[in-house]
Design a protein around this motif. Structure first.
Motif, PDB file in Angstrom:
ATOM      1  N   THR A 116      -9.885 -12.311  -8.966  1.00  0.00           N
ATOM      2  CA  THR A 116      -8.770 -11.459  -8.544  1.00  0.00           C
ATOM      3  C   THR A 116      -7.648 -11.412  -9.578  1.00  0.00           C
ATOM      4  O   THR A 116      -6.724 -10.606  -9.451  1.00  0.00           O
ATOM      5  CB  THR A 116      -8.188 -11.938  -7.207  1.00  0.00           C
ATOM      6  OG1 THR A 116      -7.776 -13.296  -7.338  1.00  0.00           O
ATOM      7  CG2 THR A 116      -9.209 -11.814  -6.088  1.00  0.00           C
ATOM      8  N   ASN A 117      -7.730 -12.251 -10.601  1.00  0.00           N
ATOM      9  CA  ASN A 117      -6.717 -12.244 -11.657  1.00  0.00           C
ATOM     10  C   ASN A 117      -7.331 -12.774 -12.946  1.00  0.00           C
ATOM     11  O   ASN A 117      -8.362 -13.459 -12.915  1.00  0.00           O
ATOM     12  CB  ASN A 117      -5.494 -13.069 -11.244  1.00  0.00           C
ATOM     13  CG  ASN A 117      -5.819 -14.517 -11.023  1.00  0.00           C
ATOM     14  OD1 ASN A 117      -6.047 -15.259 -11.985  1.00  0.00           O
ATOM     15  ND2 ASN A 117      -5.857 -14.959  -9.764  1.00  0.00           N
ATOM     16  N   PRO A 177     -10.953  -3.819   6.764  1.00  0.00           N
ATOM     17  CA  PRO A 177      -9.841  -4.787   6.846  1.00  0.00           C
ATOM     18  C   PRO A 177      -9.609  -5.587   5.576  1.00  0.00           C
ATOM     19  O   PRO A 177      -8.451  -5.797   5.183  1.00  0.00           O
ATOM     20  CB  PRO A 177     -10.263  -5.689   8.014  1.00  0.00           C
ATOM     21  CG  PRO A 177     -11.135  -4.831   8.869  1.00  0.00           C
ATOM     22  CD  PRO A 177     -11.891  -3.963   7.895  1.00  0.00           C
ATOM     23  N   ARG A 178     -10.668  -6.047   4.906  1.00  0.00           N
ATOM     24  CA  ARG A 178     -10.476  -6.904   3.735  1.00  0.00           C
ATOM     25  C   ARG A 178      -9.777  -6.167   2.601  1.00  0.00           C
ATOM     26  O   ARG A 178      -9.105  -6.798   1.771  1.00  0.00           O
ATOM     27  CB  ARG A 178     -11.818  -7.475   3.257  1.00  0.00           C
ATOM     28  CG  ARG A 178     -12.759  -6.466   2.640  1.00  0.00           C
ATOM     29  CD  ARG A 178     -14.018  -7.113   2.071  1.00  0.00           C
ATOM     30  NE  ARG A 178     -14.916  -6.140   1.486  1.00  0.00           N
ATOM     31  CZ  ARG A 178     -14.813  -5.674   0.236  1.00  0.00           C
ATOM     32  NH1 ARG A 178     -13.854  -6.121  -0.553  1.00  0.00           N
ATOM     33  NH2 ARG A 178     -15.658  -4.770  -0.216  1.00  0.00           N
ATOM     34  N   LEU A 179      -9.932  -4.828   2.547  1.00  0.00           N
ATOM     35  CA  LEU A 179      -9.305  -4.060   1.480  1.00  0.00           C
ATOM     36  C   LEU A 179      -7.851  -3.735   1.773  1.00  0.00           C
ATOM     37  O   LEU A 179      -7.097  -3.366   0.873  1.00  0.00           O
ATOM     38  CB  LEU A 179     -10.085  -2.771   1.220  1.00  0.00           C
ATOM     39  CG  LEU A 179     -11.511  -2.972   0.710  1.00  0.00           C
ATOM     40  CD1 LEU A 179     -12.186  -1.634   0.482  1.00  0.00           C
ATOM     41  CD2 LEU A 179     -11.516  -3.794  -0.571  1.00  0.00           C
ATOM     42  N   MET A 180      -7.460  -3.885   3.032  1.00  0.00           N
ATOM     43  CA  MET A 180      -6.065  -3.671   3.408  1.00  0.00           C
ATOM     44  C   MET A 180      -5.275  -4.971   3.388  1.00  0.00           C
ATOM     45  O   MET A 180      -4.053  -4.968   3.531  1.00  0.00           O
ATOM     46  CB  MET A 180      -5.997  -3.055   4.808  1.00  0.00           C
ATOM     47  CG  MET A 180      -6.692  -1.708   4.918  1.00  0.00           C
ATOM     48  SD  MET A 180      -5.891  -0.412   3.942  1.00  0.00           S
ATOM     49  CE  MET A 180      -4.445  -0.116   4.977  1.00  0.00           C
ATOM     50  N   ASP A 181      -5.959  -6.073   3.187  1.00  0.00           N
ATOM     51  CA  ASP A 181      -5.363  -7.401   3.262  1.00  0.00           C
ATOM     52  C   ASP A 181      -4.796  -7.806   1.910  1.00  0.00           C
ATOM     53  O   ASP A 181      -5.435  -7.608   0.871  1.00  0.00           O
ATOM     54  CB  ASP A 181      -6.427  -8.401   3.708  1.00  0.00           C
ATOM     55  CG  ASP A 181      -5.853  -9.716   4.193  1.00  0.00           C
ATOM     56  OD1 ASP A 181      -4.902 -10.215   3.561  1.00  0.00           O
ATOM     57  OD2 ASP A 181      -6.356 -10.241   5.193  1.00  0.00           O
ATOM     58  N   GLN A 182      -3.617  -8.416   1.900  1.00  0.00           N
ATOM     59  CA  GLN A 182      -3.006  -8.845   0.644  1.00  0.00           C
ATOM     60  C   GLN A 182      -3.675 -10.068   0.027  1.00  0.00           C
ATOM     61  O   GLN A 182      -3.342 -10.452  -1.094  1.00  0.00           O
ATOM     62  CB  GLN A 182      -1.515  -9.118   0.850  1.00  0.00           C
ATOM     63  CG  GLN A 182      -0.671  -7.856   0.894  1.00  0.00           C
ATOM     64  CD  GLN A 182       0.814  -8.162   0.823  1.00  0.00           C
ATOM     65  OE1 GLN A 182       1.343  -8.932   1.616  1.00  0.00           O
ATOM     66  NE2 GLN A 182       1.498  -7.551  -0.125  1.00  0.00           N
ATOM     67  N   ALA A 340       2.257  -3.938  -6.196  1.00  0.00           N
ATOM     68  CA  ALA A 340       1.170  -4.443  -5.355  1.00  0.00           C
ATOM     69  C   ALA A 340       0.856  -5.880  -5.759  1.00  0.00           C
ATOM     70  O   ALA A 340       0.204  -6.127  -6.773  1.00  0.00           O
ATOM     71  CB  ALA A 340      -0.077  -3.576  -5.504  1.00  0.00           C
ATOM     72  N   PHE A 341       1.339  -6.822  -4.964  1.00  0.00           N
ATOM     73  CA  PHE A 341       1.157  -8.238  -5.254  1.00  0.00           C
ATOM     74  C   PHE A 341       0.265  -8.869  -4.193  1.00  0.00           C
ATOM     75  O   PHE A 341       0.531  -8.698  -2.984  1.00  0.00           O
ATOM     76  CB  PHE A 341       2.506  -8.959  -5.300  1.00  0.00           C
ATOM     77  CG  PHE A 341       3.395  -8.489  -6.424  1.00  0.00           C
ATOM     78  CD1 PHE A 341       3.372  -9.128  -7.650  1.00  0.00           C
ATOM     79  CD2 PHE A 341       4.237  -7.401  -6.247  1.00  0.00           C
ATOM     80  CE1 PHE A 341       4.196  -8.708  -8.690  1.00  0.00           C
ATOM     81  CE2 PHE A 341       5.070  -6.962  -7.270  1.00  0.00           C
ATOM     82  CZ  PHE A 341       5.039  -7.615  -8.499  1.00  0.00           C
ATOM     83  N   LEU A 342      -0.746  -9.595  -4.633  1.00  0.00           N
ATOM     84  CA  LEU A 342      -1.569 -10.326  -3.691  1.00  0.00           C
ATOM     85  C   LEU A 342      -0.854 -11.601  -3.252  1.00  0.00           C
ATOM     86  O   LEU A 342       0.123 -12.022  -3.874  1.00  0.00           O
ATOM     87  CB  LEU A 342      -2.913 -10.676  -4.323  1.00  0.00           C
ATOM     88  CG  LEU A 342      -3.793  -9.492  -4.762  1.00  0.00           C
ATOM     89  CD1 LEU A 342      -5.115  -9.992  -5.338  1.00  0.00           C
ATOM     90  CD2 LEU A 342      -4.034  -8.519  -3.604  1.00  0.00           C
ATOM     91  N   THR A 343      -1.357 -12.209  -2.215  1.00  0.00           N
ATOM     92  CA  THR A 343      -0.770 -13.447  -1.692  1.00  0.00           C
ATOM     93  C   THR A 343      -0.668 -14.495  -2.801  1.00  0.00           C
ATOM     94  O   THR A 343      -1.653 -14.773  -3.492  1.00  0.00           O
ATOM     95  CB  THR A 343      -1.618 -14.009  -0.537  1.00  0.00           C
ATOM     96  OG1 THR A 343      -1.713 -12.997   0.471  1.00  0.00           O
ATOM     97  CG2 THR A 343      -0.998 -15.249   0.034  1.00  0.00           C
ATOM     98  N   GLY A 344       0.520 -15.046  -3.001  1.00  0.00           N
ATOM     99  CA  GLY A 344       0.729 -16.078  -4.012  1.00  0.00           C
ATOM    100  C   GLY A 344       1.150 -15.546  -5.360  1.00  0.00           C
ATOM    101  O   GLY A 344       1.541 -16.327  -6.232  1.00  0.00           O
ATOM    102  N   GLU A 345       1.091 -14.221  -5.568  1.00  0.00           N
ATOM    103  CA  GLU A 345       1.516 -13.632  -6.834  1.00  0.00           C
ATOM    104  C   GLU A 345       3.014 -13.296  -6.766  1.00  0.00           C
ATOM    105  O   GLU A 345       3.568 -13.073  -5.698  1.00  0.00           O
ATOM    106  CB  GLU A 345       0.716 -12.358  -7.138  1.00  0.00           C
ATOM    107  CG  GLU A 345      -0.742 -12.621  -7.409  1.00  0.00           C
ATOM    108  CD  GLU A 345      -1.515 -11.337  -7.704  1.00  0.00           C
ATOM    109  OE1 GLU A 345      -2.668 -11.435  -8.126  1.00  0.00           O
ATOM    110  OE2 GLU A 345      -0.958 -10.234  -7.484  1.00  0.00           O
TER     111      GLU A 345
END
Length: 346
Positions: A116-117, A177-182, A340-345
């Motif tokens: 993811t990064n 759902p997984r694509l809408m989740d941060q 657009a930041f994922l969880t923890g970013e």
């Protein structure tokens, strides 16, 4: 002068490579397509599958004649009959499960995106190098027949100096759902990785990226347009959306001609060559007539991986991990440029 015919793809005979024994972590939809296409079109064999959901491994294994259905990922990566592990879990688990396989001394094919990064992607690459195993991103578009047709077109300089690459990828995935989740959602990581891999396939690593776009109500990227600039002066434009179905088209333009990849550009399809000036009449067309349609093209990457191991390689020459990391870094920048930041970013 442009040629009136295009080169045929140089395909690997599936029977010419070692038949490896594969284990699958994460028996979801993409794993089903992979397993079925591998068994249909190659000499590779799936011998084990693992899921932490009770009954899921058995439900996957039994109809496919897979002998080992396991509930432990550790058991799968350490299984003596498994040569290579295919990681088909959701994005946020790619790093964890790839490292698990590498630590067990197994070669690994990791579903795209590699992570993811870019930091996590590089950790996978570094671990594989230290362990002396082959780790490969499952960017299957690099191994389908039209990719080799394009390689030959580029190598022969048929298009002249390439100045512009265009791609779009759109599906309405807002119900997933997984694509809408941060945690690991958004269109860029799921769909856009194909666009970025296409641009790097043609032009190499980009020097700069500028992205505009919009977010979903959950804060992940929904629609983006990215302009990638290269040291050569060339540019690539990649539009990605998970809010609408688009043509999913791609083209490469040079000083001598333009190459259109038939829609959808990421599956086995074909290519058409046009002159550089405006002229709707094609100069030459190649169509995929291999009989391996759509996502059954996932099988090509399994044969390629076996071929690389037969050659003693620990990195794919057609999609090196360094390139996968670079594309991952561009997506990371693109996401952050539109907030657009994922969880923890941060």
């Amino acid at each position: 002068m442009l040629p009136s015919s295009l080169p045929a793809p140089r395909l690997i005979d599936p029977a010419s490579v070692s038949p490896l024994r594969w284990g699958i972590i994460g028996p979801g939809g993409i794993a089903e397509t992979f397993a079925d296409s591998v068994h249909k079109h190659t000499t590779q064999r799936i011998v084990a599958v693992a899921s932490q959901t009770p009954g899921k491994a058995e439900a996957f294994a039994i109809p496919r004649g897979i002998p080992h259905a396991l509930t432990s990922y550790d058991a799968l990566v350490n299984h003596p009959e498994v040569d290579v592990v295919y990681v088909a879990t959701t994005h946020q688990f790619h790093k964890e499960h790839a490292l698990l396989a590498i630590a067990a001394g197994k070669h690994v094919l990791v579903e795209k995106p590699l992570a993811t990064n870019p930091t996590d992607a590089k950790e996978i690459a570094d671990a594989a190098k230290a362990a002396g195993v082959l780790a490969m991103e499952a960017m299957w578009t690099r191994y389908i027949p039209q990719a080799d047709v394009m390689r030959q077109i580029f190598a022969d300089g048929i298009l002249g100096e390439i100045s512009f690459v265009l791609s779009d990828f759109g599906q309405d995935l807002r119900h997933v759902p997984r694509l809408m989740d941060q945690v690991a959602g958004g269109g860029l990581l799921d769909l856009g990785i194909y666009n970025f891999a296409f641009s790097s396939f043609v032009l190499g690593n980009a020097a700069e990226i500028k992205t505009v776009g919009s977010l979903t109500n959950t804060g992940v990227d929904e629609t983006t347009t990215s302009v990638l600039s290269y040291a050569s002066g060339a540019q690539a434009v990649a539009t990605v959306t998970m809010a609408a179905f688009t043509p999913t088209a791609a083209s490469v333009t040079g000083s001598s001609g333009r190459l259109n990849i038939h829609e959808p550009f990421f599956t086995p399809s074909g290519v058409t060559l046009f002159a550089s000036e405006f002229n709707p009449t094609p100069v030459a067309t190649w169509r995929d007539e291999t009989g391996v349609p759509a996502h059954e093209g996932l099988s090509y990457q399994a044969t390629a991986l076996a071929s690389f191991l037969d050659q003693g390689l620990t990195d794919s020459p057609l999609r090196p991990l360094a390139e996968a990391i670079s594309d991952n870094a561009l997506i990371y920048q693109a996401r952050h440029q539109i907030g657009a930041f994922l969880t923890g970013e941060k």
